[in-house]
Each structure stands twice: as C-alpha cells, then as structure tokens.
Design a protein around this motif. Sequence first.
Motif, mmCIF file in Angstrom:
data_model
loop_
_atom_site.group_PDB
_atom_site.id
_atom_site.type_symbol
_atom_site.label_atom_id
_atom_site.label_comp_id
_atom_site.label_asym_id
_atom_site.label_seq_id
_atom_site.Cartn_x
_atom_site.Cartn_y
_atom_site.Cartn_z
ATOM 1 N N TYR A 155 0.833 -1.202 0.000
ATOM 2 C CA TYR A 155 0.000 0.000 0.000
ATOM 3 C C TYR A 155 0.868 1.253 0.000
ATOM 4 O O TYR A 155 0.511 2.279 -0.573
ATOM 5 C CB TYR A 155 -0.924 -0.003 1.229
ATOM 6 C CG TYR A 155 -1.637 1.301 1.445
ATOM 7 C CD1 TYR A 155 -2.779 1.605 0.701
ATOM 8 C CD2 TYR A 155 -1.180 2.234 2.368
ATOM 9 C CE1 TYR A 155 -3.434 2.820 0.882
ATOM 10 C CE2 TYR A 155 -1.827 3.441 2.554
ATOM 11 C CZ TYR A 155 -2.950 3.727 1.811
ATOM 12 O OH TYR A 155 -3.595 4.927 1.984
ATOM 13 N N PHE A 156 2.026 1.169 0.622
ATOM 14 C CA PHE A 156 2.906 2.337 0.763
ATOM 15 C C PHE A 156 3.867 2.515 -0.417
ATOM 16 O O PHE A 156 4.675 3.441 -0.411
ATOM 17 C CB PHE A 156 3.699 2.234 2.070
ATOM 18 C CG PHE A 156 2.811 2.326 3.275
ATOM 19 C CD1 PHE A 156 2.345 3.553 3.705
ATOM 20 C CD2 PHE A 156 2.417 1.183 3.953
ATOM 21 C CE1 PHE A 156 1.506 3.646 4.804
ATOM 22 C CE2 PHE A 156 1.579 1.266 5.049
ATOM 23 C CZ PHE A 156 1.121 2.501 5.479
ATOM 24 N N LYS A 157 3.753 1.660 -1.426
ATOM 25 C CA LYS A 157 4.637 1.766 -2.583
ATOM 26 C C LYS A 157 4.442 3.127 -3.261
ATOM 27 O O LYS A 157 3.338 3.514 -3.613
ATOM 28 C CB LYS A 157 4.355 0.644 -3.579
ATOM 29 C CG LYS A 157 5.265 0.668 -4.776
ATOM 30 C CD LYS A 157 5.014 -0.508 -5.681
ATOM 31 C CE LYS A 157 5.933 -0.405 -6.882
ATOM 32 N NZ LYS A 157 5.900 -1.619 -7.666
ATOM 33 N N GLY A 158 5.555 3.836 -3.407
ATOM 34 C CA GLY A 158 5.524 5.126 -4.090
ATOM 35 C C GLY A 158 4.958 6.278 -3.275
ATOM 36 O O GLY A 158 4.847 7.391 -3.768
ATOM 37 N N LYS A 159 4.600 6.009 -2.031
ATOM 38 C CA LYS A 159 4.049 7.065 -1.184
ATOM 39 C C LYS A 159 5.157 7.655 -0.332
ATOM 40 O O LYS A 159 6.045 6.958 0.122
ATOM 41 C CB LYS A 159 2.933 6.521 -0.298
ATOM 42 C CG LYS A 159 1.751 6.073 -1.121
ATOM 43 C CD LYS A 159 0.561 5.749 -0.279
ATOM 44 C CE LYS A 159 -0.574 5.392 -1.236
ATOM 45 N NZ LYS A 159 -1.720 4.900 -0.588
ATOM 46 N N ASN A 160 5.080 8.934 -0.115
ATOM 47 C CA ASN A 160 6.112 9.634 0.645
ATOM 48 C C ASN A 160 5.608 9.885 2.066
ATOM 49 O O ASN A 160 5.250 11.008 2.409
ATOM 50 C CB ASN A 160 6.483 10.944 -0.064
ATOM 51 C CG ASN A 160 7.743 11.558 0.502
ATOM 52 O OD1 ASN A 160 8.513 10.892 1.189
ATOM 53 N ND2 ASN A 160 7.952 12.822 0.226
ATOM 54 N N GLU A 161 5.580 8.829 2.865
ATOM 55 C CA GLU A 161 5.154 8.950 4.259
ATOM 56 C C GLU A 161 6.336 8.638 5.161
ATOM 57 O O GLU A 161 7.211 7.860 4.807
ATOM 58 C CB GLU A 161 3.991 7.998 4.562
ATOM 59 C CG GLU A 161 2.729 8.375 3.819
ATOM 60 C CD GLU A 161 1.475 7.821 4.480
ATOM 61 O OE1 GLU A 161 1.419 7.782 5.724
ATOM 62 O OE2 GLU A 161 0.577 7.421 3.737
ATOM 63 N N SER A 162 6.324 9.230 6.339
ATOM 64 C CA SER A 162 7.424 8.969 7.275
ATOM 65 C C SER A 162 7.357 7.530 7.770
ATOM 66 O O SER A 162 6.279 6.930 7.843
ATOM 67 C CB SER A 162 7.350 9.935 8.459
ATOM 68 O OG SER A 162 6.327 9.538 9.352
ATOM 69 N N LEU A 163 8.520 6.998 8.119
ATOM 70 C CA LEU A 163 8.553 5.631 8.634
ATOM 71 C C LEU A 163 7.838 5.524 9.971
ATOM 72 O O LEU A 163 7.305 4.467 10.309
ATOM 73 C CB LEU A 163 9.994 5.142 8.742
ATOM 74 C CG LEU A 163 10.682 4.931 7.400
ATOM 75 C CD1 LEU A 163 12.124 4.510 7.602
ATOM 76 C CD2 LEU A 163 9.943 3.910 6.562
ATOM 77 N N ILE A 164 7.790 6.606 10.723
ATOM 78 C CA ILE A 164 7.049 6.603 11.985
ATOM 79 C C ILE A 164 5.569 6.374 11.696
ATOM 80 O O ILE A 164 4.929 5.532 12.330
ATOM 81 C CB ILE A 164 7.284 7.924 12.761
ATOM 82 C CG1 ILE A 164 8.756 8.018 13.186
ATOM 83 C CG2 ILE A 164 6.354 8.025 13.962
ATOM 84 C CD1 ILE A 164 9.158 9.373 13.740
ATOM 85 N N THR A 165 5.028 7.086 10.712
ATOM 86 C CA THR A 165 3.619 6.929 10.330
ATOM 87 C C THR A 165 3.366 5.535 9.776
ATOM 88 O O THR A 165 2.377 4.887 10.130
ATOM 89 C CB THR A 165 3.228 7.992 9.278
ATOM 90 O OG1 THR A 165 3.466 9.287 9.822
ATOM 91 C CG2 THR A 165 1.784 7.855 8.867
ATOM 92 N N ILE A 166 4.261 5.066 8.915
ATOM 93 C CA ILE A 166 4.109 3.729 8.338
ATOM 94 C C ILE A 166 4.131 2.674 9.439
ATOM 95 O O ILE A 166 3.306 1.758 9.450
ATOM 96 C CB ILE A 166 5.198 3.466 7.279
ATOM 97 C CG1 ILE A 166 4.979 4.372 6.067
ATOM 98 C CG2 ILE A 166 5.225 2.001 6.871
ATOM 99 C CD1 ILE A 166 6.103 4.347 5.043
ATOM 100 N N GLY A 167 5.060 2.812 10.380
ATOM 101 C CA GLY A 167 5.143 1.868 11.493
ATOM 102 C C GLY A 167 3.865 1.842 12.308
ATOM 103 O O GLY A 167 3.388 0.773 12.703
#
Length: 177
Positions: free
Chosen positions: A43-55
């Motif tokens: 889902y996060f492919k190509g998205k510019n989100e922080s790793l904190i948010t992704i985690g």
Amino acid sequence: LPFVNMSADKDNEYFSDGISEEILNALVKVADLKVAGRTSSFYFKGKNESLITIGEKLGVANVLEGSVRKQGDKVRITAQLIRTKDGFHLWSETYDRKLENVFDLQAELAGAIAKALELPLGLGGDAALVSERSADPQAYAMYLQARAGHRARGDGVKKSIDLYREALKRDPNFAPA
C-alpha cells in the motif's frame, strides 16, 4: 516495504516487486517475527510517508526497505532495517551478485535480517527460508513478469499467460509457472 526499482530500465519494476515479495515470504518463516502482509506493505509503494507513520499504520516496530538495480545478468540489492519509532537504522547491507541463483541471495538476505534482529531462525539454517524453484534465472524473471501482469489485470493477464508458458518451456519442472 516494497523495494524501489532503481534500474535504468523502468520495465524491471516486476523484478524489484518480486524480490520484495520473496523476501517477505522468507521472513514470514522466521519464528517470533511479525511480518506485515503484502497488501498492507505494498500500500505504501511510491508514497512519501514517514517511517514513523508507516510503522504506526502497520503496527510494526521495524521496517525493511531497500532498492534493486538490475543490469543484464547482474543485480545490486540494498536493504535497510529501520526502527519505526525514531527512524534510525538497525542494519544495512548491499548485495552485488550475478543472477545465477536469486534464491540463494534471498535466503542470505532473509538470514541477515533475522540475525540483525537477533531472532532464532528455528529452521536449521537460513537455506530453509527459501525453496528453490528454478535454476534458470530467465525462467524466474519471466515468472515474476507474469505475476506482475496478472495482478495488473486487463491486457496484462493475456501477456502473463504467454510469459508463464515461456517460463515453462525454459524449465518444464518450474511448478509455480
């Protein structure tokens, strides 16, 4: 997370996605390791989100990310294991290999990640993390392209059938194809 295709040929996207999936599948076999599913992580492919948010969204303490560069019969895979609570690296490694046996590379990478996490493999060695399917790198590449085309739907499905057939011509014992 899906590894980024950094190859000059953008058509190699299937290869970086395939490597990402195979490493994910290998890591799932590591005892006591919680691994987010493919749908969630891709889902996060190509998205510019922080790793904190992704985690937080994935509910994981660490994220594996990396890149794949493929040129001819050579590949460079860079993998980084990052703690999501603060974004600091726990481990990073670059692998330069000839595409003779991508399965050995996947097993080596999954084993290194498990070791970096100080988790027992519980499988009698990292070779059991990846089951070898085809000794022919071209058949494996066709298989990865076919899977990518099938997931894309539409005209991709028709092309994937041809690619599966070509992979089987190269290696008739390649069961996944």
